[in-house]
Design a protein around this motif. Structure first.
Motif, PDB file in Angstrom:
ATOM      1  N   ASP A 153     -17.073   5.776   1.458  1.00 44.29           N
ATOM      2  CA  ASP A 153     -16.639   5.462   2.819  1.00 44.29           C
ATOM      3  C   ASP A 153     -16.463   6.753   3.621  1.00 44.29           C
ATOM      4  N   THR A 154     -16.840   6.714   4.893  1.00 40.28           N
ATOM      5  CA  THR A 154     -16.761   7.904   5.746  1.00 40.28           C
ATOM      6  C   THR A 154     -15.343   8.429   5.856  1.00 40.28           C
ATOM      7  N   LEU A 155     -14.373   7.509   5.979  1.00 42.60           N
ATOM      8  CA  LEU A 155     -12.975   7.928   6.101  1.00 42.60           C
ATOM      9  C   LEU A 155     -12.500   8.641   4.839  1.00 42.60           C
ATOM     10  N   VAL A 156     -12.837   8.084   3.670  1.00 44.85           N
ATOM     11  CA  VAL A 156     -12.412   8.683   2.400  1.00 44.85           C
ATOM     12  C   VAL A 156     -13.033  10.064   2.221  1.00 44.85           C
ATOM     13  N   ILE A 157     -14.333  10.172   2.490  1.00 43.83           N
ATOM     14  CA  ILE A 157     -15.008  11.469   2.357  1.00 43.83           C
ATOM     15  C   ILE A 157     -14.404  12.493   3.308  1.00 43.83           C
ATOM     16  N   SER A 158     -14.094  12.060   4.530  1.00 40.08           N
ATOM     17  CA  SER A 158     -13.496  12.972   5.513  1.00 40.08           C
ATOM     18  C   SER A 158     -12.118  13.436   5.074  1.00 40.08           C
ATOM     19  N   LEU A 159     -11.306  12.509   4.586  1.00 40.10           N
ATOM     20  CA  LEU A 159      -9.956  12.869   4.143  1.00 40.10           C
ATOM     21  C   LEU A 159     -10.002  13.855   2.977  1.00 40.10           C
ATOM     22  N   LEU A 160     -10.860  13.584   2.002  1.00 39.58           N
ATOM     23  CA  LEU A 160     -10.966  14.473   0.846  1.00 39.58           C
ATOM     24  C   LEU A 160     -11.474  15.856   1.254  1.00 39.58           C
ATOM     25  N   SER A 161     -12.455  15.886   2.142  1.00 41.09           N
ATOM     26  CA  SER A 161     -13.031  17.162   2.568  1.00 41.09           C
ATOM     27  C   SER A 161     -12.031  17.983   3.372  1.00 41.09           C
ATOM     28  N   ILE A 162     -11.363  17.330   4.310  1.00 40.31           N
ATOM     29  CA  ILE A 162     -10.382  18.040   5.148  1.00 40.31           C
ATOM     30  C   ILE A 162      -9.226  18.546   4.285  1.00 40.31           C
ATOM     31  N   GLY A 163      -8.766  17.689   3.355  1.00 38.35           N
ATOM     32  CA  GLY A 163      -7.676  18.098   2.472  1.00 38.35           C
ATOM     33  C   GLY A 163      -8.042  19.304   1.626  1.00 38.35           C
ATOM     34  N   ALA A 164      -9.258  19.299   1.073  1.00 32.90           N
ATOM     35  CA  ALA A 164      -9.707  20.424   0.254  1.00 32.90           C
ATOM     36  C   ALA A 164      -9.818  21.701   1.074  1.00 32.90           C
ATOM     37  N   VAL A 165     -10.334  21.599   2.291  1.00 34.56           N
ATOM     38  CA  VAL A 165     -10.465  22.780   3.155  1.00 34.56           C
ATOM     39  C   VAL A 165      -9.094  23.333   3.519  1.00 34.56           C
ATOM     40  N   LEU A 166      -8.159  22.458   3.858  1.00 31.32           N
ATOM     41  CA  LEU A 166      -6.811  22.910   4.230  1.00 31.32           C
ATOM     42  C   LEU A 166      -6.122  23.610   3.059  1.00 31.32           C
ATOM     43  N   LEU A 167      -6.277  23.081   1.847  1.00 29.33           N
ATOM     44  CA  LEU A 167      -5.660  23.714   0.687  1.00 29.33           C
ATOM     45  C   LEU A 167      -6.337  25.040   0.351  1.00 29.33           C
ATOM     46  N   LEU A 168      -7.642  25.134   0.588  1.00 30.42           N
ATOM     47  CA  LEU A 168      -8.330  26.411   0.401  1.00 30.42           C
ATOM     48  C   LEU A 168      -7.819  27.443   1.409  1.00 30.42           C
ATOM     49  N   LEU A 169      -7.636  27.020   2.662  1.00 31.42           N
ATOM     50  CA  LEU A 169      -7.071  27.910   3.678  1.00 31.42           C
ATOM     51  C   LEU A 169      -5.654  28.324   3.309  1.00 31.42           C
ATOM     52  N   PHE A 170      -4.912  27.402   2.698  1.00 33.71           N
ATOM     53  CA  PHE A 170      -3.552  27.722   2.252  1.00 33.71           C
ATOM     54  C   PHE A 170      -3.574  28.848   1.229  1.00 33.71           C
ATOM     55  N   LEU A 171      -4.475  28.756   0.253  1.00 26.57           N
ATOM     56  CA  LEU A 171      -4.569  29.793  -0.775  1.00 26.57           C
ATOM     57  C   LEU A 171      -4.980  31.134  -0.171  1.00 26.57           C
ATOM     58  N   ILE A 172      -5.937  31.100   0.753  1.00 32.23           N
ATOM     59  CA  ILE A 172      -6.368  32.341   1.408  1.00 32.23           C
ATOM     60  C   ILE A 172      -5.219  32.960   2.197  1.00 32.23           C
ATOM     61  N   TRP A 173      -4.482  32.122   2.902  1.00 35.52           N
ATOM     62  CA  TRP A 173      -3.338  32.608   3.687  1.00 35.52           C
ATOM     63  C   TRP A 173      -2.264  33.204   2.781  1.00 35.52           C
ATOM     64  N   GLU A 174      -1.995  32.546   1.674  1.00 33.68           N
ATOM     65  CA  GLU A 174      -0.952  33.027   0.770  1.00 33.68           C
ATOM     66  C   GLU A 174      -1.309  34.382   0.165  1.00 33.68           C
ATOM     67  N   MET A 175      -2.589  34.657  -0.002  1.00 34.61           N
ATOM     68  CA  MET A 175      -3.012  35.947  -0.545  1.00 34.61           C
ATOM     69  C   MET A 175      -2.893  37.070   0.486  1.00 34.61           C
ATOM     70  N   ARG A 176      -2.859  36.714   1.772  1.00 31.84           N
ATOM     71  CA  ARG A 176      -2.867  37.730   2.820  1.00 31.84           C
ATOM     72  C   ARG A 176      -1.488  37.979   3.435  1.00 31.84           C
ATOM     73  N   VAL A 177      -0.631  36.957   3.457  1.00 28.65           N
ATOM     74  CA  VAL A 177       0.662  37.100   4.123  1.00 28.65           C
ATOM     75  C   VAL A 177       1.610  37.918   3.255  1.00 28.65           C
ATOM     76  N   SER A 178       2.496  38.685   3.891  1.00 32.19           N
ATOM     77  CA  SER A 178       3.395  39.564   3.129  1.00 32.19           C
ATOM     78  C   SER A 178       4.526  38.807   2.451  1.00 32.19           C
ATOM     79  N   GLU A 179       4.968  37.697   3.028  1.00 33.33           N
ATOM     80  CA  GLU A 179       6.068  36.905   2.455  1.00 33.33           C
ATOM     81  C   GLU A 179       5.605  35.459   2.304  1.00 33.33           C
TER      82      GLU A 179
END
Length: 494
Positions: free
Chosen positions: A233-259
């Motif tokens: 389903d388009t909605l399910v694929i979109s939710l999974l993709s957006i969630g994965a991208v956001l969590l990847l951005l979270f990991l990248i941010w955590e590696m760069r931020v000082s605190e």
């Protein structure tokens, strides 16, 4: 002027009273989760909720899972005692509001409030116990906690059924108010002050990315197995993709931020990482089992819901007995051996389930469920203790919340994985043999494959558990004579 963390490698003199207080709170919050499930048919009918009734459970799960790490980090600021008590206040207030709900969506909104309180309780409970007990005793203490969790899960349907029959669905929320007030009073008078971290800014960007990422991903995982959506389903694929991208951005941010909100250096500690990954494998399998076995009992064996519920009690009851034993043995047997052996026993149980058949009787399910819980009871407490012992004191709250997060995430992933394997296998069988997917042979084949996947997950967890290596010395800093409520120096890279 901030002082260094005060801690000891010895136990608190009030350790058992502290444990009893946390156990009381854990029992209450676990009981609430299992009580609500049995009330869903009644709520659906009386509030005319239709299929949307699932949001009563889903919103609670999404709230607790997505905020666990945030609450763990927040406890560094306000202290574990303060957050634990605040969590109970929020939980009781949310329960009061749930009892006053006038329609489905007001109940869903109030369940979000309740979930926020539960996240505060879950996030810091193990950390409070870790502070009160010496490293070699933490496994035994967490074993008692595991027993209480199993007892709450077992008692929920029974107590919920009694309350529903006598007082209606609102009573399952009202009952939390007086019990919760007692828990707040006990925690206020018993729990000691805990260290705080000062001089740090809260990582709002990281918290936001994590919150949105987990909510989006879990919603996609929940919708995927449902017939009205499906994995394509388009909605399910979109939710999974957006969630994965956001969590990847979270990991990248955590590696760069000082605190950062989550110091990724924590995962460089292999005994911690292996314990967390092994736990995730175990809870994924548990989630899959919890999803499949009720359908087998009721649809294929033809048991009534009441009899199926009694059969399913075998697992939690076994866990409530074995969990303290696993904790007791953890101070006498190396964790890598005890936890790995426990998972091997659990793997045997799941493998035995892979031969399920309509010729089975109720006792065939009971001994297999007991075998699964026997092994998991030997694994869970020593594994959690190992994770807490491996984490530096300054990151123990985050380690505690990470354990709870992996448990919730594992259950959701396990349900989605089991549904995907079961449905795809039965559909392929139906197409190949020109029958409907609901036929008994198609259903059994799908369940067989689901349990084989669970077996493989548990064996993977056993390997990870064994590879954690020999026990490390407790990484807590040396004892100081600073006041009990001292500020923690900001943790550095490990």
């Amino acid at each position: 002027m901030p002082a260094s963390v005060t801690t000891t490698t010895t136990s608190s003199p009030n350790k058992w009273i502290i444990l009893g207080t946390v156990m009381f709170g854990t029992f209450m919050s676990t009981l609430d989760s299992s009580i609500v499930n049995i009330a869903l048919p009644t709520i659906r009918r009386e509030l005319a909720a239709g299929d949307s009734v699932e949001w009563i459970v889903l919103c609670y799960l999404l709230t607790t899972t997505s905020t666990l790490l945030i609450m763990g980090k927040l406890s560094d600021w306000v202290g574990r005692r303060q957050l634990y008590i605040s969590g109970f206040c929020v939980f009781v207030f949310g329960s009061l509001l749930c009892g006053l709900a006038w329609n489905l969506w007001s109940l869903v909104g109030f369940r979000v409030v309740q979930g926020l309180g539960a996240a505060m309780i879950y996030a810091v409970g193990p950390a409070i116990i870790g502070d009160a007990f010496a490293p070699k005793e933490r496994g035994q203490a967490l074993g008692f906690m595991g027993s209480v969790v199993a007892a709450g899960s077992s008692a929920g349907p029974v107590i919920g059924g009694l309350l529903l029959g006598k007082f209606g669905w609102t009573s399952i929320f009202w009952v939390n108010v007086p019990i919760g007030l007692i828990a707040i009073w006990r925690a206020w008078t018993i729990l000691p002050e805990s260290p705080k971290v000062t001089g740090q800014r809260f990582d709002l960007v990281g918290a936001g990315l994590f919150l949105l990422g987990v909510v989006t991903l879990l919603t996609g995982l929940d919708f995927g197995p449902e017939p009205r959506y499906g994995w394509d389903d388009t909605l399910v694929i979109s939710l999974l993709s957006i969630g994965a991208v956001l969590l990847l951005l979270f990991l990248i941010w955590e590696m760069r931020v000082s605190e950062p909100m989550l110091r990724l250096s924590l995962f460089k500690i292999w005994p911690f990482s292996s314990a967390i990954l092994a736990a995730f494998c175990g809870f994924v399998a548990s989630g899959g089992n919890l999803f499949v076995i009720p359908f087998f009992l009721q649809q294929l064996l033809g048991l009534t819901p009441e009899r199926a519920g009694l059969v399913l009690l075998a697992g939690p009851l076994t866990l409530s007995i074995v969990a303290p034993l696993g904790g007791y043995l953890s101070s006498r047997v190396p964790t890598r051996w005890l936890s790995s052996a426990g998972l091997l026993v659990t793997a045997c149980g799941y493998f035995a389930f892979s031969f399920l058949d309509t010729s089975w009787e109720w006792k065939d399910v009971i001994w297999r469920s007991s075998l699964v819980s026997l092994g998991f009871g030997l694994f869970q407490s020593p594994n959690s203790s190992s994770a807490l012992n491996s984490a530096p004191l300054s990151q123990r709250a985050i380690a505690s919340s990470m354990i709870a997060f992996m448990r919730n995430l594992g259950f959701v992933v396990g349900i989605a994985l089991a549904a995907a394997v079961w449905y795809s296998a039965r559909n392929r069988y139906a197409l190949a043999h020109n029958v409907t997917p609901e036929t008994t042979d198609a259903q059994l084949l799908g369940m067989h494959y689901a349990y084989l996947i669970m077996t493989g997950l548990i064996l993977t967890g056993a390997l990870l558990s064994f590879l954690r290596g020999k026990p490390k010395p407790d990484p807590s800093p040396a004892v100081t004579d600073a006041p009990p409520l001292a500020a923690a120096t900001p943790p550095g890279n490990q």
